[in-house]
Scaffold this motif. Structure first.
Motif, PDB file in Angstrom:
ATOM      1  N   ARG A 101      -0.571  -3.354   4.307  1.00 17.35           N
ATOM      2  CA  ARG A 101      -1.345  -3.820   5.459  1.00 17.35           C
ATOM      3  C   ARG A 101      -1.055  -5.288   5.741  1.00 17.35           C
ATOM      4  O   ARG A 101      -0.951  -5.711   6.902  1.00 17.35           O
ATOM      5  CB  ARG A 101      -2.845  -3.612   5.201  1.00 17.35           C
ATOM      6  CG  ARG A 101      -3.753  -4.093   6.345  1.00 17.35           C
ATOM      7  CD  ARG A 101      -3.323  -3.466   7.667  1.00 17.35           C
ATOM      8  NE  ARG A 101      -3.993  -4.064   8.795  1.00 17.35           N
ATOM      9  CZ  ARG A 101      -4.884  -3.430   9.546  1.00 17.35           C
ATOM     10  NH1 ARG A 101      -5.211  -2.186   9.278  1.00 17.35           N
ATOM     11  NH2 ARG A 101      -5.451  -4.033  10.568  1.00 17.35           N
ATOM     12  N   GLU A 153      -1.273  -0.440  -1.030  1.00 17.85           N
ATOM     13  CA  GLU A 153      -1.807  -0.248   0.323  1.00 17.85           C
ATOM     14  C   GLU A 153      -2.198  -1.595   0.940  1.00 17.85           C
ATOM     15  O   GLU A 153      -1.978  -1.839   2.129  1.00 17.85           O
ATOM     16  CB  GLU A 153      -3.018   0.692   0.273  1.00 17.85           C
ATOM     17  CG  GLU A 153      -2.625   2.147   0.048  1.00 17.85           C
ATOM     18  CD  GLU A 153      -3.786   3.003  -0.431  1.00 17.85           C
ATOM     19  OE1 GLU A 153      -4.925   2.471  -0.487  1.00 17.85           O
ATOM     20  OE2 GLU A 153      -3.556   4.177  -0.762  1.00 17.85           O
ATOM     21  N   LEU A 154      -2.770  -2.464   0.120  1.00 11.61           N
ATOM     22  CA  LEU A 154      -3.131  -3.791   0.609  1.00 11.61           C
ATOM     23  C   LEU A 154      -1.874  -4.587   0.969  1.00 11.61           C
ATOM     24  O   LEU A 154      -1.829  -5.253   2.013  1.00 11.61           O
ATOM     25  CB  LEU A 154      -3.941  -4.536  -0.455  1.00 11.61           C
ATOM     26  CG  LEU A 154      -4.325  -5.984  -0.123  1.00 11.61           C
ATOM     27  CD1 LEU A 154      -5.175  -6.041   1.135  1.00 11.61           C
ATOM     28  CD2 LEU A 154      -5.062  -6.627  -1.292  1.00 11.61           C
ATOM     29  N   ALA A 163     -11.950  -5.336  -9.740  1.00 12.27           N
ATOM     30  CA  ALA A 163     -12.173  -5.006  -8.329  1.00 12.27           C
ATOM     31  C   ALA A 163     -13.573  -4.441  -8.127  1.00 12.27           C
ATOM     32  O   ALA A 163     -14.078  -3.666  -8.933  1.00 12.27           O
ATOM     33  CB  ALA A 163     -11.123  -3.997  -7.860  1.00 12.27           C
ATOM     34  N   ASP A 192      -5.158 -10.981  -5.823  1.00 15.87           N
ATOM     35  CA  ASP A 192      -6.060 -10.253  -4.935  1.00 15.87           C
ATOM     36  C   ASP A 192      -7.458 -10.138  -5.529  1.00 15.87           C
ATOM     37  O   ASP A 192      -8.269  -9.342  -5.079  1.00 15.87           O
ATOM     38  CB  ASP A 192      -5.479  -8.858  -4.660  1.00 15.87           C
ATOM     39  CG  ASP A 192      -6.265  -8.102  -3.606  1.00 15.87           C
ATOM     40  OD1 ASP A 192      -6.668  -8.730  -2.618  1.00 15.87           O
ATOM     41  OD2 ASP A 192      -6.482  -6.896  -3.788  1.00 15.87           O
ATOM     42  N   GLY A 212       0.651  -1.204   0.000  1.00 17.22           N
ATOM     43  CA  GLY A 212       0.000   0.000   0.000  1.00 17.22           C
ATOM     44  C   GLY A 212       0.697   1.289   0.000  1.00 17.22           C
ATOM     45  O   GLY A 212       1.784   1.344   0.226  1.00 17.22           O
ATOM     46  N   PRO A 251      -4.691   4.967  -9.439  1.00 18.20           N
ATOM     47  CA  PRO A 251      -5.461   4.667  -8.222  1.00 18.20           C
ATOM     48  C   PRO A 251      -5.507   3.187  -7.881  1.00 18.20           C
ATOM     49  O   PRO A 251      -5.360   2.814  -6.713  1.00 18.20           O
ATOM     50  CB  PRO A 251      -6.856   5.219  -8.556  1.00 18.20           C
ATOM     51  CG  PRO A 251      -6.592   6.329  -9.514  1.00 18.20           C
ATOM     52  CD  PRO A 251      -5.440   5.855 -10.354  1.00 18.20           C
ATOM     53  N   GLU A 252      -5.691   2.314  -8.871  1.00 16.18           N
ATOM     54  CA  GLU A 252      -5.767   0.882  -8.592  1.00 16.18           C
ATOM     55  C   GLU A 252      -4.424   0.351  -8.107  1.00 16.18           C
ATOM     56  O   GLU A 252      -4.366  -0.503  -7.218  1.00 16.18           O
ATOM     57  CB  GLU A 252      -6.214   0.113  -9.844  1.00 16.18           C
ATOM     58  CG  GLU A 252      -6.340  -1.392  -9.650  1.00 16.18           C
ATOM     59  CD  GLU A 252      -7.316  -1.765  -8.541  1.00 16.18           C
ATOM     60  OE1 GLU A 252      -7.102  -2.802  -7.889  1.00 16.18           O
ATOM     61  OE2 GLU A 252      -8.292  -1.011  -8.321  1.00 16.18           O
ATOM     62  N   GLU A 253      -3.334   0.872  -8.662  1.00 13.44           N
ATOM     63  CA  GLU A 253      -2.009   0.466  -8.205  1.00 13.44           C
ATOM     64  C   GLU A 253      -1.789   0.884  -6.756  1.00 13.44           C
ATOM     65  O   GLU A 253      -1.235   0.134  -5.956  1.00 13.44           O
ATOM     66  CB  GLU A 253      -0.927   1.098  -9.085  1.00 13.44           C
ATOM     67  CG  GLU A 253      -0.901   0.554 -10.502  1.00 13.44           C
ATOM     68  CD  GLU A 253       0.110   1.273 -11.362  1.00 13.44           C
ATOM     69  OE1 GLU A 253       0.811   0.599 -12.137  1.00 13.44           O
ATOM     70  OE2 GLU A 253       0.224   2.511 -11.262  1.00 13.44           O
ATOM     71  N   ARG A 254      -2.229   2.084  -6.409  1.00 11.58           N
ATOM     72  CA  ARG A 254      -2.076   2.551  -5.026  1.00 11.58           C
ATOM     73  C   ARG A 254      -2.839   1.655  -4.070  1.00 11.58           C
ATOM     74  O   ARG A 254      -2.364   1.327  -2.982  1.00 11.58           O
ATOM     75  CB  ARG A 254      -2.559   4.000  -4.893  1.00 11.58           C
ATOM     76  CG  ARG A 254      -1.665   5.004  -5.599  1.00 11.58           C
ATOM     77  CD  ARG A 254      -1.858   6.411  -5.056  1.00 11.58           C
ATOM     78  NE  ARG A 254      -3.204   6.903  -5.237  1.00 11.58           N
ATOM     79  CZ  ARG A 254      -3.641   7.544  -6.306  1.00 11.58           C
ATOM     80  NH1 ARG A 254      -2.806   7.755  -7.321  1.00 11.58           N
ATOM     81  NH2 ARG A 254      -4.877   7.991  -6.393  1.00 11.58           N
ATOM     82  N   ARG A 255      -4.046   1.247  -4.485  1.00 10.04           N
ATOM     83  CA  ARG A 255      -4.834   0.353  -3.624  1.00 10.04           C
ATOM     84  C   ARG A 255      -4.116  -0.975  -3.434  1.00 10.04           C
ATOM     85  O   ARG A 255      -4.122  -1.553  -2.338  1.00 10.04           O
ATOM     86  CB  ARG A 255      -6.232   0.133  -4.227  1.00 10.04           C
ATOM     87  CG  ARG A 255      -7.181   1.311  -4.023  1.00 10.04           C
ATOM     88  CD  ARG A 255      -8.608   0.934  -4.365  1.00 10.04           C
ATOM     89  NE  ARG A 255      -8.795   0.735  -5.790  1.00 10.04           N
ATOM     90  CZ  ARG A 255      -9.118   1.704  -6.644  1.00 10.04           C
ATOM     91  NH1 ARG A 255      -9.266   2.937  -6.206  1.00 10.04           N
ATOM     92  NH2 ARG A 255      -9.284   1.452  -7.920  1.00 10.04           N
ATOM     93  N   GLN A 256      -3.489  -1.492  -4.501  1.00  5.95           N
ATOM     94  CA  GLN A 256      -2.769  -2.753  -4.390  1.00  5.95           C
ATOM     95  C   GLN A 256      -1.586  -2.625  -3.435  1.00  5.95           C
ATOM     96  O   GLN A 256      -1.337  -3.511  -2.607  1.00  5.95           O
ATOM     97  CB  GLN A 256      -2.263  -3.192  -5.776  1.00  5.95           C
ATOM     98  CG  GLN A 256      -3.351  -3.561  -6.763  1.00  5.95           C
ATOM     99  CD  GLN A 256      -4.083  -4.821  -6.363  1.00  5.95           C
ATOM    100  OE1 GLN A 256      -3.575  -5.599  -5.580  1.00  5.95           O
ATOM    101  NE2 GLN A 256      -5.271  -5.020  -6.896  1.00  5.95           N
TER     102      GLN A 256
END
Length: 315
Positions: free
Chosen positions: A75, A71-72, A190, A259, A19, A64-69
């Motif tokens: 975490r 971030e996951l 997603a 994911d 993330g 944005p989708e890369e950032r979410r990946q």
């Protein structure tokens, strides 16, 4: 969803998915991100776990989708660190110890397995910005962790001959020589529900092939999702479990690929020569043991979490 660029996809696969902010340089900050029974995990420590990802995306502006990946992935890295602290704390209760000599022997075995000279090993440590002492410390923690898991979890996992025989009888098709299954795959974007799409297909609102060509982000798009024949023995365990007992035309319960959620449909089955139980006994035993171990390990971690005082802060 826009497919992930090729430069990021291998990272997500290799690190099992974690993330970030828009640029890798903006991610590294100071502070405490979690406490586990009073022991702290800092943002710097999480960043160190994420270093391979950051090195690959350094200087790039992420979608944005890369950032979410990312971030996951971040975490998940923190969750693993929390679990490691819980396990190591539990090892103190059992007074488990690993000597420096054992660590040195393990490092030697590590090098020999990878056919690395001492000089090669030092170069690799330099590339990872890690000292030998840090590597040895991490190795020691892993050895203690595995020793504890072996004693507390593995020792409780028992697979009987009767269970092996029952599994063989239920999965004979999978244990046949050259037995194969032709599959179609839908890898969903997603935010889209695989279970809902499965229900729509089975209700006749569209065919699996139409859904694959319309929605799938994976291989087989444009061909109704057809990914060809795969030998049963080569299927991922989750896929094999989901497809077990299905006939041609049937759709398996949703599976996870990286994911993302995915749907699998059996297009056709190709039977092979049935193998005797003794030829596959060890394979079945390993499969059953791994399944039981995963369940026991998950229960063990849940109990540790229940007894622990864990506080998450801004990651």
């Amino acid at each position: 969803m826009v497919p992930l660029p090729a430069v990021l996809a291998p990272i997500l696969l290799a690190l099992l998915l974690l993330g970030s902010a828009a640029r890798a340089e903006d991610i590294v900050l100071d502070g405490i991100v979690a406490t586990v029974n009073g022991k702290i995990i800092t943002r710097y420590e999480v960043d160190e776990q994420m270093r391979p990802v950051y090195e690959q995306i350094r200087g790039r502006t992420l979608a944005p989708e890369e950032r979410r990946q990312v971030e996951l992935l971040r975490r998940q890295a923190l969750d693993r660190m929390v679990e490691d602290l819980l396990i190591l704390e539990d090892s103190e209760r059992y007074k488990l110890k690993v000597s420096d000599a054992e660590v040195d022997e393990q490092i030697k075995a590590f090098r020999e397995k990878r056919q690395m000279s001492e000089e090669d090993f030092k170069k690799q440590l330099e590339l990872q910005h890690m000292t030998r002492a840090e590597f040895a410390r991490n190795m020691k923690r892993d050895m203690i962790k595995h020793r504890l898991i072996g004693g507390v979890v593995t020792s409780k996992v028992v697979v009987t001959d009767t269970e092996v025989e029952q599994e063989y009888n239920q999965r004979k098709a999978e244990f046949s020589k050259d037995s194969m299954v032709q599959l179609a795959l839908i890898l969903l974007p997603a935010g889209m529900s695989a279970q809902e799409l499965k229900a729509n297909i089975e209700a006749g609102q569209m065919t699996f092939a139409q859904a694959a060509d319309k929605y799938s982000q994976g291989p087989g798009t444009g061909q109704g999702g057809d990914i060809g024949y795969i030998a049963w023995k080569d299927l991922a365990p989750e896929w094999g479990a989901a497809l077990r007992g299905l006939k041609a035309g049937q759709i398996a319960q949703p599976v996870h690929i990286k994911d993302f959620e995915g749907l699998l449909q059996v297009i056709s089955l190709k039977e092979g020569e049935e193998l005797p139980l003794d030829d596959v006994r060890e394979q079945i035993y390993t499969s059953l043991h791994e399944g039981k171990f995963e369940k026991a390990f998950k229960e063990y971690l849940e109990k540790l979490r229940e007894k622990a005082v864990i506080e998450y802060r801004n990651l």
